[in-house]
Design a protein around this motif. Sequence first.
Motif, PDB file in Angstrom:
ATOM      1  N   THR A  42       0.821  -1.204   0.000  1.00 18.38           N
ATOM      2  CA  THR A  42       0.000   0.000   0.000  1.00 18.38           C
ATOM      3  C   THR A  42       0.857   1.258   0.000  1.00 18.38           C
ATOM      4  OG1 THR A  42      -1.706  -1.201   1.198  1.00 18.38           O
ATOM      5  CG2 THR A  42      -1.875   1.197   1.174  1.00 18.38           C
ATOM      6  N   ALA A  43       1.862   1.326   0.883  1.00 19.88           N
ATOM      7  CA  ALA A  43       2.719   2.511   0.963  1.00 19.88           C
ATOM      8  C   ALA A  43       3.475   2.728  -0.349  1.00 19.88           C
ATOM      9  CB  ALA A  43       3.684   2.377   2.128  1.00 19.88           C
ATOM     10  N   ARG A  44       3.992   1.663  -0.926  1.00 17.70           N
ATOM     11  CA  ARG A  44       4.736   1.786  -2.185  1.00 17.70           C
ATOM     12  C   ARG A  44       3.815   2.235  -3.318  1.00 17.70           C
ATOM     13  NH1 ARG A  44       5.291  -1.100  -6.676  1.00 17.70           N
ATOM     14  NH2 ARG A  44       4.090  -2.826  -5.842  1.00 17.70           N
ATOM     15  N   LEU A  45       2.611   1.690  -3.373  1.00 16.18           N
ATOM     16  CA  LEU A  45       1.680   2.067  -4.435  1.00 16.18           C
ATOM     17  C   LEU A  45       1.240   3.524  -4.312  1.00 16.18           C
ATOM     18  CD1 LEU A  45      -0.488  -1.162  -4.603  1.00 16.18           C
ATOM     19  CD2 LEU A  45       1.218  -0.396  -6.257  1.00 16.18           C
ATOM     20  N   LEU A  46       1.036   3.989  -3.096  1.00 20.59           N
ATOM     21  CA  LEU A  46       0.680   5.397  -2.900  1.00 20.59           C
ATOM     22  C   LEU A  46       1.840   6.320  -3.282  1.00 20.59           C
ATOM     23  CD1 LEU A  46      -1.330   5.208   0.431  1.00 20.59           C
ATOM     24  CD2 LEU A  46      -2.216   5.663  -1.874  1.00 20.59           C
ATOM     25  N   GLU A  47       3.058   5.895  -2.989  1.00 13.23           N
ATOM     26  CA  GLU A  47       4.227   6.697  -3.332  1.00 13.23           C
ATOM     27  C   GLU A  47       4.451   6.771  -4.842  1.00 13.23           C
ATOM     28  OE1 GLU A  47       8.971   6.055  -2.870  1.00 13.23           O
ATOM     29  OE2 GLU A  47       7.763   5.756  -1.053  1.00 13.23           O
ATOM     30  N   GLU A  48       4.159   5.695  -5.551  1.00 10.12           N
ATOM     31  CA  GLU A  48       4.383   5.652  -6.999  1.00 10.12           C
ATOM     32  C   GLU A  48       3.157   6.047  -7.794  1.00 10.12           C
ATOM     33  OE1 GLU A  48       5.714   1.722  -7.856  1.00 10.12           O
ATOM     34  OE2 GLU A  48       7.608   1.983  -6.772  1.00 10.12           O
ATOM     35  N   ARG A  49       2.160   6.636  -7.131  1.00 10.07           N
ATOM     36  CA  ARG A  49       0.923   7.039  -7.810  1.00 10.07           C
ATOM     37  C   ARG A  49       1.226   8.128  -8.832  1.00 10.07           C
ATOM     38  NH1 ARG A  49      -3.993   9.122  -4.249  1.00 10.07           N
ATOM     39  NH2 ARG A  49      -2.197  10.077  -3.271  1.00 10.07           N
ATOM     40  N   PRO A  50       0.677   8.039 -10.025  1.00 14.86           N
ATOM     41  CA  PRO A  50       0.909   9.067 -11.048  1.00 14.86           C
ATOM     42  C   PRO A  50       0.366  10.432 -10.624  1.00 14.86           C
ATOM     43  CG  PRO A  50      -0.160   7.124 -11.999  1.00 14.86           C
ATOM     44  CD  PRO A  50      -0.158   6.943 -10.536  1.00 14.86           C
ATOM     45  N   PRO A  51       1.003  11.533 -11.073  1.00  5.79           N
ATOM     46  CA  PRO A  51       0.579  12.874 -10.658  1.00  5.79           C
ATOM     47  C   PRO A  51      -0.844  13.205 -11.072  1.00  5.79           C
ATOM     48  CG  PRO A  51       2.571  12.986 -11.991  1.00  5.79           C
ATOM     49  CD  PRO A  51       2.160  11.556 -11.925  1.00  5.79           C
ATOM     50  N   HIS A  52      -1.345  12.669 -12.174  1.00  4.91           N
ATOM     51  CA  HIS A  52      -2.688  13.002 -12.637  1.00  4.91           C
ATOM     52  C   HIS A  52      -3.785  12.352 -11.782  1.00  4.91           C
ATOM     53  CE1 HIS A  52      -1.756   9.242 -14.806  1.00  4.91           C
ATOM     54  NE2 HIS A  52      -3.064   9.011 -14.732  1.00  4.91           N
ATOM     55  N   TRP A  53      -3.400  11.533 -10.816  1.00  4.94           N
ATOM     56  CA  TRP A  53      -4.384  10.926  -9.916  1.00  4.94           C
ATOM     57  C   TRP A  53      -4.774  11.866  -8.780  1.00  4.94           C
ATOM     58  CZ3 TRP A  53      -4.144   5.060  -8.801  1.00  4.94           C
ATOM     59  CH2 TRP A  53      -4.242   4.363 -10.005  1.00  4.94           C
ATOM     60  N   GLY A  54      -4.044  12.958  -8.628  1.00  6.24           N
ATOM     61  CA  GLY A  54      -4.373  13.999  -7.651  1.00  6.24           C
ATOM     62  C   GLY A  54      -3.967  13.721  -6.317  1.00  6.24           C
TER      63      GLY A  54
END
Length: 54
Positions: A42-54
């Motif tokens: 979860t932490a890794r996925l939130l960190e690597e979230r694309p910028p357009h996801w807000g």
Amino acid sequence: MSAPDDERRVEPFDDDLEILPDITGDERGTGWGESAFDSDDTARLLEERPPHWG
């Protein structure tokens, strides 16, 4: 001279012998550089979230 194939004795085949694995190393997370101890992504996925996801 060799005997015809119909008369040739064949030993029983060992079905427990693993010739090819069911899952290869590149299909596992460690094959993609992930740690074997990372169970919660979860932490890794939130960190690597694309910028357009807000």
